[in-house]
Scaffold this motif. Sequence first.
Motif, short mmCIF file in Angstrom:
data_model
loop_
_atom_site.label_atom_id
_atom_site.label_comp_id
_atom_site.label_asym_id
_atom_site.label_seq_id
_atom_site.Cartn_x
_atom_site.Cartn_y
_atom_site.Cartn_z
N GLY A 1 34.32 -13.99 8.35
CA GLY A 1 34.38 -12.46 8.76
C GLY A 1 34.26 -11.48 7.72
N ARG A 2 34.22 -11.95 6.40
CA ARG A 2 34.30 -10.95 5.32
C ARG A 2 33.34 -11.34 4.27
NH1 ARG A 2 38.85 -8.10 3.20
NH2 ARG A 2 40.42 -9.54 4.18
N PHE A 3 32.93 -12.73 4.15
CA PHE A 3 32.07 -13.24 3.25
C PHE A 3 31.17 -13.96 3.81
CE2 PHE A 3 34.91 -14.17 -0.70
CZ PHE A 3 35.42 -12.71 -0.58
N THR A 4 29.52 -13.85 3.59
CA THR A 4 28.65 -14.66 4.23
C THR A 4 27.59 -15.39 3.18
OG1 THR A 4 28.51 -12.88 5.84
CG2 THR A 4 26.31 -14.19 5.76
N ILE A 5 27.34 -16.56 3.33
CA ILE A 5 26.73 -17.36 2.59
C ILE A 5 25.13 -17.49 2.79
CG2 ILE A 5 27.51 -19.44 3.39
CD1 ILE A 5 27.47 -20.62 0.39
N THR A 6 24.38 -17.13 2.11
CA THR A 6 22.75 -17.51 2.66
C THR A 6 22.18 -18.41 1.79
OG1 THR A 6 22.03 -15.39 1.96
CG2 THR A 6 22.72 -15.53 4.27
N LYS A 7 21.04 -19.03 2.11
CA LYS A 7 20.05 -19.64 1.05
C LYS A 7 18.69 -19.34 1.26
CE LYS A 7 19.56 -24.20 -0.73
NZ LYS A 7 18.15 -24.33 -0.97
N ASP A 8 18.28 -19.30 0.09
CA ASP A 8 16.50 -18.76 0.07
C ASP A 8 15.89 -20.23 -0.27
OD1 ASP A 8 13.86 -18.56 -0.64
OD2 ASP A 8 14.37 -16.41 -1.19
N VAL A 9 15.55 -20.90 0.48
CA VAL A 9 15.19 -22.36 0.56
C VAL A 9 13.90 -22.34 -0.66
CG1 VAL A 9 14.23 -24.44 1.45
CG2 VAL A 9 15.86 -23.00 2.76
N ALA A 10 12.99 -21.55 -0.35
CA ALA A 10 11.89 -21.32 -1.38
C ALA A 10 12.24 -21.33 -2.79
CB ALA A 10 10.84 -20.42 -0.70
N LYS A 11 13.24 -20.49 -2.89
CA LYS A 11 13.76 -20.05 -4.33
C LYS A 11 14.76 -20.94 -4.94
CE LYS A 11 12.68 -15.32 -4.23
NZ LYS A 11 13.28 -13.89 -4.38
N ASN A 12 15.39 -21.85 -3.83
CA ASN A 12 16.40 -22.77 -4.30
C ASN A 12 17.53 -21.73 -4.57
OD1 ASN A 12 17.71 -25.12 -3.98
ND2 ASN A 12 16.88 -25.80 -6.01
N GLU A 13 17.87 -20.75 -4.24
CA GLU A 13 19.02 -19.83 -4.53
C GLU A 13 20.04 -19.63 -3.45
OE1 GLU A 13 17.59 -16.28 -6.98
OE2 GLU A 13 18.58 -15.17 -5.19
N VAL A 14 21.29 -19.54 -3.82
CA VAL A 14 22.13 -19.17 -2.96
C VAL A 14 22.53 -17.87 -3.02
CG1 VAL A 14 24.52 -19.80 -2.12
CG2 VAL A 14 22.76 -21.61 -2.33
N THR A 15 23.41 -17.16 -2.09
CA THR A 15 23.74 -15.80 -2.08
C THR A 15 24.99 -15.65 -1.32
OG1 THR A 15 21.56 -14.68 -2.26
CG2 THR A 15 23.18 -13.47 -1.78
#
Length: 129
Positions: A66-80
Amino acid sequence: QVRLVESGGNSAQAGGSLRLSCAASGHLFNTYIMGWFRQAPGKDRDFVAVISWNGQHSYYADSVKGRFTITKDVAKNEVTLQMNNLIPGHTCVFYCVGSPRPERRRGIGVEYPREYKYWGQGTQVTVSP
């Protein structure tokens, strides 16, 4: 050879937000997980969040839901990692992690540091009162 490079660590005031990114280079295998651990001074490394290779499945430590959110840009192979409503207790070094992971074990044991083959150098996050 896999390399994980973090960026975005910095300072924020309590209640503020920060965004961390991790770019992966090299071959992580066909299915894998990437994510974040954190370590405060004098303490063990704690699990924060991880996400599957295709960005469809994510897992969080209870303390950050509820405070942090993880996402992934599959094309760039990058996690945020988007961190909101920060508190001084979030002051620590954040490490990007990654490891091959078969689909059948995708979410099993992800909270253990031993499960990760690759680690970034870490990025400092400082939250002031």
